[in-house]
Design a protein around this motif. Structure first.
Motif, PDB file in Angstrom:
ATOM      1  N   GLU A  78       0.855  -1.185   0.000  1.00  0.00           N
ATOM      2  CA  GLU A  78       0.000   0.000   0.000  1.00  0.00           C
ATOM      3  C   GLU A  78       0.891   1.236   0.000  1.00  0.00           C
ATOM      4  O   GLU A  78       1.818   1.318   0.808  1.00  0.00           O
ATOM      5  N   CYS A 126      -4.529   6.527  -1.643  1.00  0.00           N
ATOM      6  CA  CYS A 126      -3.852   5.292  -1.223  1.00  0.00           C
ATOM      7  C   CYS A 126      -4.089   4.231  -2.292  1.00  0.00           C
ATOM      8  O   CYS A 126      -5.231   4.008  -2.703  1.00  0.00           O
ATOM      9  N   ARG A 128      -3.554   0.197  -3.229  1.00  0.00           N
ATOM     10  CA  ARG A 128      -3.224  -1.131  -2.705  1.00  0.00           C
ATOM     11  C   ARG A 128      -2.966  -2.045  -3.887  1.00  0.00           C
ATOM     12  O   ARG A 128      -3.769  -2.113  -4.826  1.00  0.00           O
TER      13      ARG A 128
END
Lengths: 134, 121
Positions: A78, A126, A128
């Motif tokens: 991440e 963010c 991932r």
């Protein structure tokens, strides 16, 4: 279940090499093939560049957070920045006429092409990413 | 006659500038910016520049590097020159295919074939 490791670096591309080195060291140690290591390196480079440039707007006062877990089964990463985030669906397809000769906008496409899972979380600040060991 | 810049090796091959990269990884923005500046000097020195970029030493390439190549192609073509690429390893060629940039760049398997194609066209 192995815990995630976490590293926060200043918003600086040279400093951001550190998490990349740590992750790739574990990737090699866990027996991933050369193609998988290539994919992970490429995707990490794209994610960190996006965080530095588009998320943190090259601001040296901001930070990039990298969380990762490397097992024999999968590499999970991440990358988060301190920016306002974005909507990935609004990024134009760089292979379409009118966009193909533009010098920018291919990072997310490469991340999606090379990894098994790519998701944007938070407010879009963010990403991932998952690569399975096959 | 070859000249050695920090990140590039440039050779003159009778009207074609052969450029080889010193870096095996063309990934981060600082590296790419320096390469871009050195390539701009090579193009500016040419009157009607034909440029051959050999990727034989290159193992990694990022999207920012692809952007640099697109900008370079436009610069070369503005001067009525032609840009060709050669010696791209299979992993990197896949990056070109995914982004479909293999359709807009003139890519050859070897320097020799690329050089010959300059003479044919």
């Amino acid at each position: 279940m192995r815990e995630f490791k976490e590293i926060t670096v200043e918003n600086d591309l040279a400093a951001a090499k550190k998490p990349e080195e740590l992750i790739l060291r574990e990737v090699v140690a866990n027996g991933y093939c050369e193609n998988a290591a290539f994919a992970i390196k490429l995707a990490l480079e794209e994610a960190i560049t996006n965080a530095f440039r588009h998320g943190n707007k090259c601001d040296p006062g901001k930070h990039i957070l990298v969380r990762y877990r490397v097992t024999h089964e999968a590499v999970e990463i991440e990358v988060s920045d301190e920016g306002e985030g974005f909507c990935p669906d609004e990024v134009p397809d760089p292979t379409q006429p009118g966009f193909i000769d533009r010098p920018h906008g291919r990072g997310i496409m490469l991340m999606r092409a090379y990894l098994d899972e790519v998701e944007f979380g938070g407010s879009g600040n963010c990403v991932r990413m998952v690569k399975f060991n096959r | 006659m070859a000249s050695q810049a920090a990140r590039l090796k440039v050779s003159d091959m009778g009207g074609v500038s052969l450029v080889e990269f010193a870096d095996r990884k063309i990934l981060d923005e600082l590296c790419i910016h320096e390469i871009q500046e050195e390539l701009a000097v090579v193009v500016d020195k040419q009157s009607a520049g034909n440029l051959l970029l050999s990727f034989k030493n290159v193992e990694h390439l990022s999207s920012a590097a692809l952007g640099m190549l697109i900008t370079l192609k436009k610069k070369v073509e503005e001067k009525k020159g032609r840009l060709k690429l050669s010696d791209i390893n299979p992993q990197i060629f896949e990056v070109f295919k995914i982004t479909r940039l293999n359709k807009i760049f003139d890519i050859h398997p070897s320097q020799e074939k690329a050089r010959a194609s300059f003479q044919e066209s």
